[in-house]
Design an enzyme around this catalytic site. Sequence first.
Site, PDB file in Angstrom:
ATOM      1  N   ASP A  12     -15.918 -51.155 -37.095  1.00 16.68           N
ATOM      2  CA  ASP A  12     -17.060 -51.746 -37.800  1.00 16.68           C
ATOM      3  C   ASP A  12     -17.278 -50.902 -39.060  1.00 16.68           C
ATOM      4  OD1 ASP A  12     -19.430 -53.291 -38.311  1.00 16.68           O
ATOM      5  OD2 ASP A  12     -20.637 -51.672 -37.475  1.00 16.68           O
ATOM      6  N   SER A  13     -18.146 -51.394 -39.929  1.00 13.27           N
ATOM      7  CA  SER A  13     -18.494 -50.608 -41.111  1.00 13.27           C
ATOM      8  C   SER A  13     -19.272 -49.343 -40.719  1.00 13.27           C
ATOM      9  CB  SER A  13     -19.364 -51.452 -42.039  1.00 13.27           C
ATOM     10  OG  SER A  13     -20.571 -51.789 -41.372  1.00 13.27           O
ATOM     11  N   CYS A  75     -17.268 -56.432 -36.335  1.00 14.17           N
ATOM     12  CA  CYS A  75     -18.032 -56.567 -37.567  1.00 14.17           C
ATOM     13  C   CYS A  75     -17.924 -58.025 -37.985  1.00 14.17           C
ATOM     14  CB  CYS A  75     -17.412 -55.654 -38.632  1.00 14.17           C
ATOM     15  SG  CYS A  75     -18.119 -55.875 -40.267  1.00 14.17           S
ATOM     16  N   GLU A 154     -28.557 -48.096 -39.759  1.00 18.26           N
ATOM     17  CA  GLU A 154     -27.722 -46.907 -39.995  1.00 18.26           C
ATOM     18  C   GLU A 154     -28.583 -45.643 -40.086  1.00 18.26           C
ATOM     19  OE1 GLU A 154     -24.265 -46.207 -40.356  1.00 18.26           O
ATOM     20  OE2 GLU A 154     -23.960 -48.171 -39.442  1.00 18.26           O
ATOM     21  N   CYS A 186     -24.584 -60.179 -36.981  1.00 20.51           N
ATOM     22  CA  CYS A 186     -24.188 -58.879 -37.509  1.00 20.51           C
ATOM     23  C   CYS A 186     -24.328 -57.924 -36.337  1.00 20.51           C
ATOM     24  CB  CYS A 186     -25.105 -58.446 -38.653  1.00 20.51           C
ATOM     25  SG  CYS A 186     -24.853 -56.729 -39.156  1.00 20.51           S
ATOM     26  N   HIS A 188     -24.914 -54.923 -36.148  1.00 18.80           N
ATOM     27  CA  HIS A 188     -26.000 -53.936 -36.245  1.00 18.80           C
ATOM     28  C   HIS A 188     -27.313 -54.494 -35.688  1.00 18.80           C
ATOM     29  CE1 HIS A 188     -23.352 -51.795 -39.052  1.00 18.80           C
ATOM     30  NE2 HIS A 188     -24.209 -50.790 -39.065  1.00 18.80           N
TER      31      HIS A 188
HETATM   32  N1  DGL Z   1     -21.987 -54.678 -38.599  1.00 20.68           N
HETATM   33  C1  DGL Z   1     -21.381 -55.468 -39.596  1.00 20.68           C
HETATM   34  C2  DGL Z   1     -21.468 -56.935 -39.322  1.00 20.68           C
HETATM   35  O1  DGL Z   1     -21.426 -57.302 -38.166  1.00 20.68           O
HETATM   36  C3  DGL Z   1     -21.443 -55.055 -41.026  1.00 20.68           C
HETATM   37  C4  DGL Z   1     -22.730 -54.668 -41.612  1.00 20.68           C
HETATM   38  C5  DGL Z   1     -22.566 -54.138 -42.999  1.00 20.68           C
HETATM   39  O2  DGL Z   1     -21.836 -53.153 -43.159  1.00 20.68           O
HETATM   40  O3  DGL Z   1     -23.144 -54.701 -43.937  1.00 20.68           O
HETATM   41  O4  DGL Z   1     -21.507 -57.731 -40.199  1.00 20.68           O
END
Ligand code: DGL
Length: 282
Positions: A12-13, A75, A154, A186, A188
Amino acid sequence: MEKSIDPIGIFDSGIGGLTVAQAIAKALPLEAITYLGDRARCPYGDRSSAEVARFSLEIGEYLVGLGVKCLVVACNTATAVALPLLREALPIPVVGVIEPGARAAVQASETGRIGVIGTSVTIASHAYRQSIHAISPDAHVVEHACPAFVPLVEAGRFNGPEVEQAVRASLRVFESTGIDCLVLGCTHYPLLSEVIEQVVGPSVKVISSADATAAYVANLLQEKRVANRDASARRYRYLTTGDKQSMKTALNQWFGQAVEEDAITHVALPEAAQRLTQSVRL
Ligand code: DGL
């Protein structure tokens, strides 16, 4: 060496994909996992699609080099713009989070009115709308980008007045849409789910793709006959392009995992990025 004992690669990012990694660890307790969080370049959601695709290929290639037996793109942003490229470029099975999430939403919705929130890149790609319509052509899909959420997560801010205000402001668009389920598009966002559930109220089911993705991975490993059969090779490794200490804090304090510093490695990826820019046409 037997393929079955090789780890599952997940990336993931940042830390959002740990929500998927946790679900995979729970569903597949015998498997080893190598997780990469590209925290130095997070967020992906405000970048161009080409850049996200390039980073994804670079990470995929890196994890293949470490010997992972399959790759989970934990992600949505990377899944939305790079899944076909990853599948074409890498010699291992690649799993995204959007199709499992779309399927879970269609199953959960009784009215067929489905809300989707995600990063700007994910929402602009309409990957969820397409995926939901491929399963349920008559579904009414309302998509909305929430760029404020990833930086909050984050930074370890999952609740409190600042989060409530951001969530309330971002989800106002759904007020008169009549949706009965909201997809957290997402990885996150599940970390904000307490506040999100409070804001949308009990009539809207909040869906994350983590469990559905884990079930998909379990099937895949069975089908390819590469599921691990005993726990002796189980090992969780965490790689970060950011600093090790903040990854340790995230794992220990936010995910409740007692992870020692030697399980976390800093990796630098820019060289691979340059090489891929030259060799892969996006
Ligand atoms: N967690 C990621 C997603 O599912 C990326 C979030 C990001 O880095 O903007 O899209």
